[in-house]
Write an enzyme that holds these catalytic residues in place. Structure first.
Site, PDB file in Angstrom:
ATOM      1  N   ASP A  38       0.856  -1.194   0.000  1.00 33.95           N
ATOM      2  CA  ASP A  38       0.000   0.000   0.000  1.00 33.95           C
ATOM      3  C   ASP A  38       0.887   1.237   0.000  1.00 33.95           C
ATOM      4  O   ASP A  38       1.694   1.434   0.905  1.00 33.95           O
ATOM      5  CB  ASP A  38      -0.909   0.010   1.230  1.00 33.95           C
ATOM      6  CG  ASP A  38      -2.097   0.949   1.066  1.00 33.95           C
ATOM      7  OD1 ASP A  38      -1.886   2.088   0.584  1.00 33.95           O
ATOM      8  OD2 ASP A  38      -3.224   0.559   1.407  1.00 33.95           O
ATOM      9  N   ASN A  97      -6.503  -5.442  -4.858  1.00 37.61           N
ATOM     10  CA  ASN A  97      -7.545  -4.674  -4.188  1.00 37.61           C
ATOM     11  C   ASN A  97      -7.371  -3.165  -4.343  1.00 37.61           C
ATOM     12  O   ASN A  97      -8.352  -2.425  -4.293  1.00 37.61           O
ATOM     13  CB  ASN A  97      -7.568  -5.049  -2.699  1.00 37.61           C
ATOM     14  CG  ASN A  97      -8.430  -4.124  -1.879  1.00 37.61           C
ATOM     15  OD1 ASN A  97      -9.656  -4.170  -1.945  1.00 37.61           O
ATOM     16  ND2 ASN A  97      -7.789  -3.248  -1.102  1.00 37.61           N
ATOM     17  N   TYR A 172     -13.709   4.873 -13.295  1.00 34.39           N
ATOM     18  CA  TYR A 172     -13.729   3.813 -12.284  1.00 34.39           C
ATOM     19  C   TYR A 172     -14.482   2.586 -12.797  1.00 34.39           C
ATOM     20  O   TYR A 172     -14.007   1.450 -12.694  1.00 34.39           O
ATOM     21  CB  TYR A 172     -14.370   4.355 -11.011  1.00 34.39           C
ATOM     22  CG  TYR A 172     -14.401   3.387  -9.851  1.00 34.39           C
ATOM     23  CD1 TYR A 172     -13.240   3.122  -9.106  1.00 34.39           C
ATOM     24  CD2 TYR A 172     -15.575   2.743  -9.486  1.00 34.39           C
ATOM     25  CE1 TYR A 172     -13.263   2.243  -8.040  1.00 34.39           C
ATOM     26  CE2 TYR A 172     -15.608   1.859  -8.416  1.00 34.39           C
ATOM     27  CZ  TYR A 172     -14.450   1.613  -7.691  1.00 34.39           C
ATOM     28  OH  TYR A 172     -14.479   0.741  -6.639  1.00 34.39           O
ATOM     29  N   LYS A 176     -12.951  -1.183 -13.601  1.00 32.10           N
ATOM     30  CA  LYS A 176     -13.439  -2.365 -12.904  1.00 32.10           C
ATOM     31  C   LYS A 176     -14.075  -3.367 -13.882  1.00 32.10           C
ATOM     32  O   LYS A 176     -13.940  -4.579 -13.695  1.00 32.10           O
ATOM     33  CB  LYS A 176     -14.440  -1.960 -11.826  1.00 32.10           C
ATOM     34  CG  LYS A 176     -13.804  -1.211 -10.658  1.00 32.10           C
ATOM     35  CD  LYS A 176     -12.752  -2.040  -9.949  1.00 32.10           C
ATOM     36  CE  LYS A 176     -12.245  -1.388  -8.689  1.00 32.10           C
ATOM     37  NZ  LYS A 176     -11.237  -2.214  -7.975  1.00 32.10           N
ATOM     38  N   THR A 206     -16.079   1.444   3.186  1.00 32.19           N
ATOM     39  CA  THR A 206     -14.733   1.747   2.708  1.00 32.19           C
ATOM     40  C   THR A 206     -14.594   3.256   2.589  1.00 32.19           C
ATOM     41  O   THR A 206     -15.546   4.009   2.831  1.00 32.19           O
ATOM     42  CB  THR A 206     -14.487   1.122   1.321  1.00 32.19           C
ATOM     43  OG1 THR A 206     -15.341   1.777   0.366  1.00 32.19           O
ATOM     44  CG2 THR A 206     -14.774  -0.374   1.321  1.00 32.19           C
TER      45      THR A 206
END
Length: 309
Positions: A38, A97, A172, A176, A206
């Site tokens: 990360d 992720n 986005y 995806k 999230t």
């Protein structure tokens, strides 16, 4: 699932917070060594902070390593896999992720934002799969882990926005949707090597749900419901997909919302029309197939029901 992943090694991107963190901790609890990858950027992809990844790795203990560089380049992805091999003897699990979000209506979107989102949310997963899958295949040939263990597990975290669409999320949603396309092809390419590749669309609290600015009452209700759902449910499904028992699950699109797990259908022809007069084709499409057209429901509308938590 304690002990099911003993001796295995995993890379989880975007593992410093939220769903990624829950996945990293769950895999470690099942016995896996984990690289917590990360860069520590904002949800928009700006800045960098090594603290989140280091905090998660320290919390897991000796079974974890923090990696704080962006994987959105082939060289860094290869370096990350090499670190797994050097420290843990190989790489068995990859969970893509990490993602950023830069929303704007398509007529107002900045092409530079499009490029950044595609690079981080689609190209980076490809780079990591590309680097890791070759190592996984070689491990299978050399028998890493014994005959009872399959040669690899790859899980891509997608989004219902890429399946249904959502207002202002052209970049986005496209990334995806592309990530699911990558999932299918990777599953086909790696099937002979017994490496499974699946996609999971999560519904949980999230940073994405935190920044939703409701434009109407329905969106306000959706956000309230989403904030109730813990990331642990997503982690449970991802961990299950990484166990030996999941060797027969590949190329699938799953969703998880609290205690609910969804198996999504995949695009296939649902109707057929024989063209007789090309000049009347549009009218014929409406008259003969219009009842089967997919509506314009957004993902926020489709899943705006009370979750099982």
């Amino acid at each position: 699932m304690t002990g099911l992943l003993d001796g295995r090694s995993a890379i989880v991107t975007g593992a410093g917070r939220g769903i990624g963190r829950a996945i990293a901790e769950s895999l470690a609890a099942a016995g896996a060594n984990v690289i917590v990858a990360d860069v520590g950027a904002s949800i928009g992809g700006d800045g960098a902070d090594p603290a989140p990844a280091r905090e998660v790795a320290e919390g897991i203990g000796r079974k974890a390593i923090a990696f704080t560089e962006s994987v959105a380049s082939p060289g860094v992805a290869k370096q990350l896999v090499e670190i797994a091999v050097k420290n843990f003897g190989g790489i068995d699990i990859v969970v893509n992720n990490a993602a950023i979000l830069r929303d704007a209506f398509v007529f107002r979107a900045d092409p530079r934002d499009w490029d950044a989102v595609i690079r981080n949310n689609l190209s980076a997963p490809f780079y990591l799969i590309n680097a890791a899958s070759g190592v996984m295949r070689d491990q299978g040939k050399s028998g890493r882990g014994g005959a009872a263990y399959d040669w690899g597990r790859i899980v891509n975290i997608v989004s219902s926005a890429g399946l249904y669409g959502n207002l202002g999320q052209s970049a986005y949603a496209s990334a995806k949707a592309g990530l699911f396309g990558l999932t299918r092809v990777a599953a086909m390419d790696l099937a002979r090597a017994q490496i499974t590749v699946n996609a999971v669309a999560p519904f949980a609290r999230t940073r994405v749900t935190d920044i939703i600015q409701p434009a109407n009452e329905a969106q306000k209700t959706y956000k309230e419901r989403a904030l109730k759902i813990g990331a642990n449910h997503v982690a449970n499904l991802v961990t299950a997909l990484c166990t030996p028992a999941a060797k027969g699950i590949t190329g699938q699109l799953l969703g998880v919302r609290g205690r609910e797990v969804f198996l999504f259908g995949q695009p296939r022809p649902v109707a057929r029309l024989e063209v007789e007069k090309p000049e009347a084709l549009a009218a014929d499409l409406i008259a003969r197939l219009g009842g089967k057209f997919t509506d314009m429901t957004t993902d926020l509308e489709a899943f705006n029901t009370e979750p099982l938590v």
